[in-house]
Design a protein around this motif. Structure first.
Motif, short mmCIF file in Angstrom:
data_model
loop_
_atom_site.label_atom_id
_atom_site.label_comp_id
_atom_site.label_asym_id
_atom_site.label_seq_id
_atom_site.Cartn_x
_atom_site.Cartn_y
_atom_site.Cartn_z
N GLY A 43 0.48 -1.64 0.12
CA GLY A 43 -0.03 -0.07 0.31
C GLY A 43 0.59 1.19 -0.06
O GLY A 43 0.58 2.15 -0.50
N GLY A 44 1.74 1.33 1.11
CA GLY A 44 2.75 2.25 0.88
C GLY A 44 3.75 2.81 -0.84
O GLY A 44 3.70 4.37 -0.85
N GLY A 45 4.45 1.21 -1.17
CA GLY A 45 4.64 1.67 -2.15
C GLY A 45 3.88 1.77 -3.36
O GLY A 45 3.82 2.83 -4.38
N ALA A 46 2.03 1.97 -3.21
CA ALA A 46 1.38 2.73 -5.03
C ALA A 46 0.95 3.97 -4.07
O ALA A 46 0.73 4.47 -5.24
N LEU A 47 1.19 4.29 -3.14
CA LEU A 47 1.02 5.86 -2.68
C LEU A 47 2.38 6.36 -3.53
O LEU A 47 2.02 7.38 -3.58
N ILE A 48 3.71 6.09 -3.04
CA ILE A 48 4.74 6.43 -3.93
C ILE A 48 4.42 6.60 -5.58
O ILE A 48 4.64 7.30 -5.65
N GLY A 49 4.22 5.54 -5.44
CA GLY A 49 3.82 5.43 -7.48
C GLY A 49 2.45 6.56 -7.51
O GLY A 49 2.96 6.46 -8.69
N GLY B 200 5.47 10.89 0.90
CA GLY B 200 6.15 11.04 2.30
C GLY B 200 5.10 10.15 3.19
O GLY B 200 5.94 9.27 3.77
N LEU B 201 3.94 10.19 3.08
CA LEU B 201 3.13 9.44 3.61
C LEU B 201 3.23 7.76 3.72
O LEU B 201 3.42 6.57 4.00
N GLY B 202 3.52 7.71 1.80
CA GLY B 202 3.81 6.28 1.14
C GLY B 202 5.03 5.99 1.70
O GLY B 202 5.23 4.63 2.30
N ILE B 203 6.48 6.45 2.09
CA ILE B 203 8.00 5.62 2.46
C ILE B 203 7.37 5.72 4.20
O ILE B 203 7.57 4.60 4.19
N THR C 173 3.27 3.14 -11.02
CA THR C 173 4.31 4.22 -11.48
C THR C 173 4.05 3.75 -12.94
O THR C 173 4.35 4.69 -14.08
N ALA C 174 4.06 2.57 -13.65
CA ALA C 174 3.77 1.82 -14.62
C ALA C 174 2.63 2.11 -15.46
O ALA C 174 2.66 2.57 -16.28
N LEU C 175 1.51 2.15 -14.47
CA LEU C 175 0.53 2.21 -15.01
C LEU C 175 -0.05 3.08 -15.22
O LEU C 175 -0.54 3.44 -16.71
N GLY C 176 0.30 4.48 -14.37
CA GLY C 176 -0.19 5.68 -14.62
C GLY C 176 0.26 6.85 -15.28
O GLY C 176 0.08 6.86 -16.68
N TYR C 177 1.90 6.13 -15.80
CA TYR C 177 2.61 6.63 -16.69
C TYR C 177 2.24 6.42 -18.48
O TYR C 177 2.12 7.40 -18.91
#
Lengths: 144, 145
Positions: A13-19, B14-17, B53-57
């Motif tokens: 989930g955190g990784g998805a937010l980073i993405g 930052g929240l994701g990290i 990222t791959a899908l969004g890009y």
């Protein structure tokens, strides 16, 4: 050695937010979400407008732990196995490496890999390999 | 608008990290310690980030330009040169020593922990040093070669 708990759901989930952040930054400002590029540009801005969006982005990143505190009631856990001298030496080496290597885990490992950039794929494989070797040497050869 | 967007995007990052555990050096290092206390979490972080990222890009980069700029600022180089490979190799050594990478350390500054401040200060010094060395090297190398 500090033990940590495997957290597949939070990490996914955190990784998805980073993405999501990477996609939003590309969709709006047309920029790569790379930590190296963002702070390097802060120290060497092309112009004032280039500086301010980077400063705002960094301020947002630094607010991340506070947002986490609001949601979960605690600060994100930080356990640092490295001594102060290792943090300084490691920090210097990271700064030098990401400058010559043109990026880090977020720029190459996420944004570049997502675009299938050959440079980013090679960079990511290279630093993942040398990190693993370094951890092995420190923990199992030197540290024991 | 640009600044508010930048702040919110930084906050999401930052929240994701923070949620992913990647602000925690012990968790990052334990991913690389297959021979010890292996914690596979980092692979899930990378996996989640890469898929989104791959899908969004794919959708975003199909557009002629981003919403509030005239063009996408994308790296165009495709060649593999020595600075890329050596620099990335050196970065990994530092990451293995300290446990922080830039994307993990910058949000971690928000916890106020002194270890993070020390690492980031050293990292910035390393960036300045490397920029100076690279500038000096470029000045000595004729551009025609």
């Amino acid at each position: 050695m500090m033990e940590t708990v495997f957290t597949p759901l939070q990490s996914l989930g955190g990784g998805a937010l980073i993405g999501l952040a990477a996609v939003l930054l590309m969709a709006t400002l047309g920029r790569v979400m790379g930590a190296t590029g963002i702070v390097t540009g802060l120290m060497q801005p092309a112009n004032l407008g280039d500086w301010t969006w980077r400063a705002a982005l960094l301020a947002g990143m630094i607010s991340g732990p506070a947002a986490f505190l609001l949601l979960s009631g605690q600060m994100p856990e930080i356990q640092v196995p490295a001594s102060t001298s290792m943090l300084i030496i490691g920090g210097l080496i990271v700064g030098i490496g990401v400058t010559f290597g043109s990026g880090c885990t977020s720029g190459h490992g996420v944004c570049g890999m997502a675009r299938l950039s050959p440079r980013s794929i090679v960079a990511t494989l290279t630093f993942m390999f040398t990190t693993a070797i370094t951890v092995f040497v420190i923990r199992h050869l030197i540290g024991g | 608008m640009r600044l508010i967007l930048s702040y919110v995007i930084g906050l999401v990052f930052g929240l994701g990290i923070s949620i992913s555990g990647m602000a925690n050096p012990a968790k990052v290092l334990n991913f690389f310690d297959i021979a010890g206390n292996w914690d596979p979490s980092l692979a899930f972080v990378m996996g989640g980030a890469l898929v989104v990222t791959a899908l969004g890009y794919r959708f975003v980069l199909r557009r002629p330009a981003p919403l509030i700029d005239t063009a996408f600022h994308l790296p165009t180089r495709r060649d593999l040169d020595a600075p890329l490979i050596l620099g990335s190799g050196v970065f990994g050594i530092g990451w293995g020593i300290a446990g922080f990478c830039p994307g993990g350390a910058l949000p971690a500054l928000g916890t106020g922990r002194s270890e993070v401040v020390i690492f980031v200060a050293a990292m910035l010094a390393g960036i300045v040093l490397a920029k100076a060395v690279r500038g000096a090297l470029a000045a000595r190398t004729p551009s025609t070669v």
